[in-house]
Scaffold this active site. Structure first.
Site, PDB file in Angstrom:
ATOM      1  N   SER A  10       0.924  -1.120  -0.051  1.00 39.89           N
ATOM      2  CA  SER A  10       0.120   0.015  -0.053  1.00 39.89           C
ATOM      3  C   SER A  10       0.996   1.585  -0.332  1.00 39.89           C
ATOM      4  CB  SER A  10      -1.218  -0.002   1.640  1.00 39.89           C
ATOM      5  OG  SER A  10      -1.503   1.766   0.823  1.00 39.89           O
TER       6      SER A  10
ATOM      7  N   TYR B 246      -3.119  -0.501  10.947  1.00 39.24           N
ATOM      8  CA  TYR B 246      -2.688  -1.352   8.731  1.00 39.24           C
ATOM      9  C   TYR B 246      -1.545  -0.120   8.340  1.00 39.24           C
ATOM     10  CZ  TYR B 246      -3.438  -1.309   4.448  1.00 39.24           C
ATOM     11  OH  TYR B 246      -3.882  -1.624   2.402  1.00 39.24           O
TER      12      TYR B 246
END
Length: 254
Positions: A146, A159
């Site tokens: 990501s 995350y």
């Protein structure tokens, strides 16, 4: 005069394992690899969706099969990879997000996200690499990471932390496994519109903020990842390892 030739993007004769492949980015990656000739094993927890995806891919003339698998179950994953491998290409798109304020993070949420995004990803890569080393074969291992592995954002502490961890072990594995011809990289997307993320884009204020942060002025599509995964899986990226390919529309350019 001998002119250089572009290395092939084709994957004919190669076997690819794509996890998180029942929908979204994972499914897009599976289709992309199949389009360039790979036999693709689509793995995910949702059997019915996997079967639908495999049926559609076979109807399109591609080579695919389904494997019901939970990457967070390390022992079961290792056994499945050993039984079905070796795999020349791995694309790990399995992931979990439980966003929330860091002052309110629960231990259960932290453990669940870490177990899949970081621990599961680590041992999946290890299992595929073991199969390649035992077979004396080179390969390309790719994790869908990501942009939050390079920056972070509100309510993204857990995350983002797991994705930063993925970048770290990717570099370490690349250093160790390069001598076997095994390349290890990540793809780092920005916000991608999928069935699972669609609710995110219904908030007009959030959507406006995203489009401002993404310098190309739009959120991502699954198709934006498909070319990147073919590049990293193929001989076109033969000297690329231990790094991340940012597909973020310029978010991290600041």
């Amino acid at each position: 005069m001998d002119l250089p030739r572009t290395p092939s993007f084709r994957l004919d004769g190669r076997r690819a394992l794509v996890t998180g492949a029942s929908s979204g980015i994972g499914l897009g990656c599976a289709v992309a690899l199949a389009e360039v000739g790979a036999h693709v094993v689509l793995a995910a927890r949702r059997a019915a969706m996997l079967d639908d995806a495999v049926r559609a891919m076979r109807d399109a003339g591609w080579s695919a099969e389904a494997l019901v698998l939970d990457v967070a179950d390390v022992a079961a994953t290792a056994a499945a990879v050993a039984a079905g491998g070796p795999f020349d290409v791995l694309v790990n798109s399995a992931g979990l997000a439980r966003h929330g304020a860091s002052l309110e993070t629960t231990e259960a949420d932290y453990d669940a996200v870490s177990a899949l995004n970081q621990k599961g990803a680590y041992f999946l890569a290890q299992a595929v690499a073991k199969g390649l080393v035992a077979a004396g074969r080179s390969g390309s291992l790719i994790t869908i990471s990501s942009q939050m592995a390079h920056v972070s954002g509100p309510e993204r502490a857990v995350y983002s932390g797991t994705k930063h961890g993925v970048e770290g072990f990717t570099k370490g594995m690349a250093i160790e496994w390069g001598r076997y011809g095994i390349r290890v990289n990540t793809i780092c997307p920005t916000f991608i519109r999928t069935a699972l993320t669609e609710s995110t884009f219904r908030n007009p204020d959030l959507l406006a903020w995203l489009e401002e942060k993404i310098k190309l002025g739009r959120v991502g599509r699954v198709e934006d990842i498909m070319g990147a995964v073919v590049f990293l899986a193929s001989d076109a990226s033969a000297l690329v390892t231990g790094t991340s390919l940012l597909v973020d529309g310029g978010w991290t350019a600041e």
